[in-house]
Write a protein that holds these residues in place. Structure first.
Motif, short mmCIF file in Angstrom:
data_model
loop_
_atom_site.label_atom_id
_atom_site.label_comp_id
_atom_site.label_asym_id
_atom_site.label_seq_id
_atom_site.Cartn_x
_atom_site.Cartn_y
_atom_site.Cartn_z
N UNK A 248 0.81 -1.22 0.00
CA UNK A 248 0.00 0.00 0.00
C UNK A 248 0.85 1.28 0.00
N UNK A 249 2.12 1.17 0.37
CA UNK A 249 2.99 2.33 0.38
C UNK A 249 3.56 2.66 -1.00
N UNK A 250 3.27 1.81 -1.99
CA UNK A 250 3.67 2.11 -3.36
C UNK A 250 5.15 2.00 -3.63
N UNK A 251 5.88 1.36 -2.74
CA UNK A 251 7.34 1.31 -2.90
C UNK A 251 7.76 0.44 -4.09
N UNK A 305 15.17 15.38 -2.74
CA UNK A 305 13.75 15.31 -2.39
C UNK A 305 13.45 13.93 -1.84
N UNK A 306 12.33 13.80 -1.16
CA UNK A 306 11.84 12.51 -0.70
C UNK A 306 10.59 12.15 -1.49
N UNK A 307 10.28 10.86 -1.54
CA UNK A 307 9.12 10.39 -2.30
C UNK A 307 8.13 9.70 -1.36
N UNK A 308 6.87 10.09 -1.44
CA UNK A 308 5.78 9.43 -0.74
C UNK A 308 4.91 8.81 -1.84
N UNK A 309 5.07 7.51 -2.07
CA UNK A 309 4.48 6.87 -3.25
C UNK A 309 3.20 6.12 -2.94
N UNK A 330 9.07 17.35 -1.25
CA UNK A 330 8.43 16.04 -1.34
C UNK A 330 7.77 15.85 -2.70
N UNK A 331 8.00 14.68 -3.27
CA UNK A 331 7.26 14.24 -4.44
C UNK A 331 6.22 13.25 -3.94
N UNK A 332 4.97 13.65 -3.93
CA UNK A 332 3.93 12.85 -3.29
C UNK A 332 2.86 12.37 -4.25
N UNK A 333 2.33 11.19 -3.97
CA UNK A 333 1.24 10.64 -4.75
C UNK A 333 -0.04 11.45 -4.52
N UNK A 334 -0.79 11.68 -5.59
CA UNK A 334 -2.06 12.39 -5.46
C UNK A 334 -3.13 11.43 -4.98
N UNK A 352 0.44 10.99 -10.26
CA UNK A 352 -0.72 10.11 -10.18
C UNK A 352 -0.34 8.82 -9.46
N UNK A 353 -1.02 8.54 -8.37
CA UNK A 353 -0.71 7.36 -7.55
C UNK A 353 -0.76 6.08 -8.39
N UNK A 354 0.30 5.27 -8.28
CA UNK A 354 0.35 3.99 -8.96
C UNK A 354 0.76 4.07 -10.42
N UNK A 355 0.99 5.27 -10.94
CA UNK A 355 1.33 5.46 -12.36
C UNK A 355 2.84 5.56 -12.51
N UNK A 356 3.48 4.48 -12.98
CA UNK A 356 4.93 4.44 -13.11
C UNK A 356 5.44 5.51 -14.07
N UNK A 357 4.76 5.65 -15.21
CA UNK A 357 5.20 6.61 -16.22
C UNK A 357 5.18 8.04 -15.69
N UNK A 358 4.10 8.38 -14.98
CA UNK A 358 4.02 9.74 -14.41
C UNK A 358 5.07 9.93 -13.33
#
Length: 400
Positions: A248-251, A305-309, A330-334, A352-358
């Protein structure tokens, strides 16, 4: 003022526990008397109030398993010990945090019946979703248990049983169903003065579940900003992730994106996906495992930066707040409450959460973007300071 803080655990276990301990420190610093009610645990912090703590229950096979089945509904032990604490401490305010399962909302009713002010800070979605996180076992986002209309809420809560949302278990899902039916919205609203929502997204989900708007108060959590002091804001050529290594953390999405790029990524944390992630990570992706705060701060403060995926409805993640307070954008998931914490182009960006390309696209943009790191830290330390939060809290405590 005398304030009784209630949380299922009383040690630095998760965000709710850190908040409870920090709130105790803040209130004491401001001259208030503070007591604590929680469940016994080997790691429980020293406190004179531990004699009132209820016995530990464990939701796994063992001698305390039977207690775990009954505790969510309000056992006699919880009632007796909480009543005894109310008798001895006589609080003006009872401030609830995470209380389901190990303690139960019976404590809210007990306090309310005595005319005590009841404030409840939301750390997850338990009051609308029997599973806590608005997810099904397959990772699908779900609001089946609280979407309007509310003509038959008891039948509506059967969805948790229908989909076996609790760990795929019929028994665990049945307990969650019965708990949701007993501690329904109408009953909880009657014994709670205000529900504190750390994000507007949390408040929207509560409204979606039928909770009265006038009882919902939105304010982001605070942290101990003293621990976020850093010697400088110089950055090195890498980015980082800090969090639990779970789906669920998108890592996994993050590492998939990182593998497609040349930049160095440091991943800090442990969790059920650690082995899988180590196997898929390329050489420039370093999984560092668990680290203490001092090590995390040193790595994170130097990161560009940090990532919240996250791919779950985060509420008000401390990881975003802490990163900003040490001057790291922070680069964060919407998703969930994350976008509320990010001012695009000022203290970070979103994808976009879960979008690898974005995510790949935004990592490239973040690596090339210059930020005012000292200003990010300065603004965040004001916004998430204990003094700002204290003013908000006193207004709630004193509103009748």
């Amino acid at each position: 003022m005398k304030v009784l803080l209630v949380n299922k655990f009383y040690y630095p276990r998760g965000g709710d526990c850190v908040y409870t301990v920090n709130l105790e420190t803040l209130l004491k610093k401001q001259g208030h008397e503070v007591a604590v009610f929680a469940m016994q645990h080997p790691r429980t912090l020293d406190t004179p109030w531990s004699k009132y703590f209820v016995s530990e229950v464990r939701f796994r096979p063992g001698r305390h398993m039977l207690d775990a089945f009954t505790r969510p509904f309000g056992t006699q032990e919880v009632i007796n010990k909480f009543q005894a604490l109310l008798d001895d401490f006589v609080p003006d305010v009872v401030h609830l945090n995470n209380i389901h399962s190990q303690l139960s909302p019976v404590v809210a009713e007990l306090a309310h019946k005595r005319g005590i002010k009841v404030i409840w800070t939301m750390h997850d979605y338990k009051l609308v979703c029997p599973r806590y996180d608005c997810l099904r076992n397959d990772g699908t986002h779900c609001n089946a248990c609280f979407a309007p209309p509310f003509d038959n809420p008891k039948k509506q809560k059967l969805n948790v049983l229908r989909h076996r949302c609790m760990k795929g278990s019929y028994v665990a899902s049945y307990i969650a169903y019965r708990e949701a039916v007993k501690w329904n919205r109408e009953r909880l609203e009657k014994c709670t003065d205000f529900f504190v929502c750390p994000s507007s997204f949390m408040a929207s989900k509560m409204r979606e579940g039928g909770f009265s708007d006038h009882q919902l108060k939105v304010h982001a959590n605070f942290i101990n900003i003293d621990k976020c002091q850093v010697p400088d804001f110089s950055k090195e050529d890498y980015y980082c992730f800090v969090g639990r290594l779970s789906r669920e953390k998108g890592v996994k999405t993050l590492i998939q994106a990182a593998n497609m790029l040349p930049y160095q990524l440091y991943v800090i944390g442990k969790g059920p996906m650690e082995r899988e992630l180590r196997m898929m990570a390329k050489d420039h992706v370093k999984i560092l495992g668990h680290k203490g705060w001092d090590e995390i701060k040193e790595i994170e403060r130097k990161a560009k930066f940090s990532v919240i995926a996250s791919e779950i409805f985060e509420n008000n993640p401390l990881s975003v707040i802490e990163s900003k307070c040490i001057g790291t954008p922070v680069l964060g998931a919407r998703i969930g409450g994350i976008p509320e914490l990010i001012d695009e182009g000022v203290n970070g960006m979103t994808f976009e959460s879960g979008n690898v390309a974005d995510l790949v696209k935004k990592i490239k943009m973040m690596m090339g973007q210059e930020f005012d790191y000292s200003k990010i830290a300065e603004s965040a330390r004001v916004m998430y300071s204990d003094s700002s939060y204290y003013e908000f809290l006193m207004e709630l405590y004193q509103t009748y």
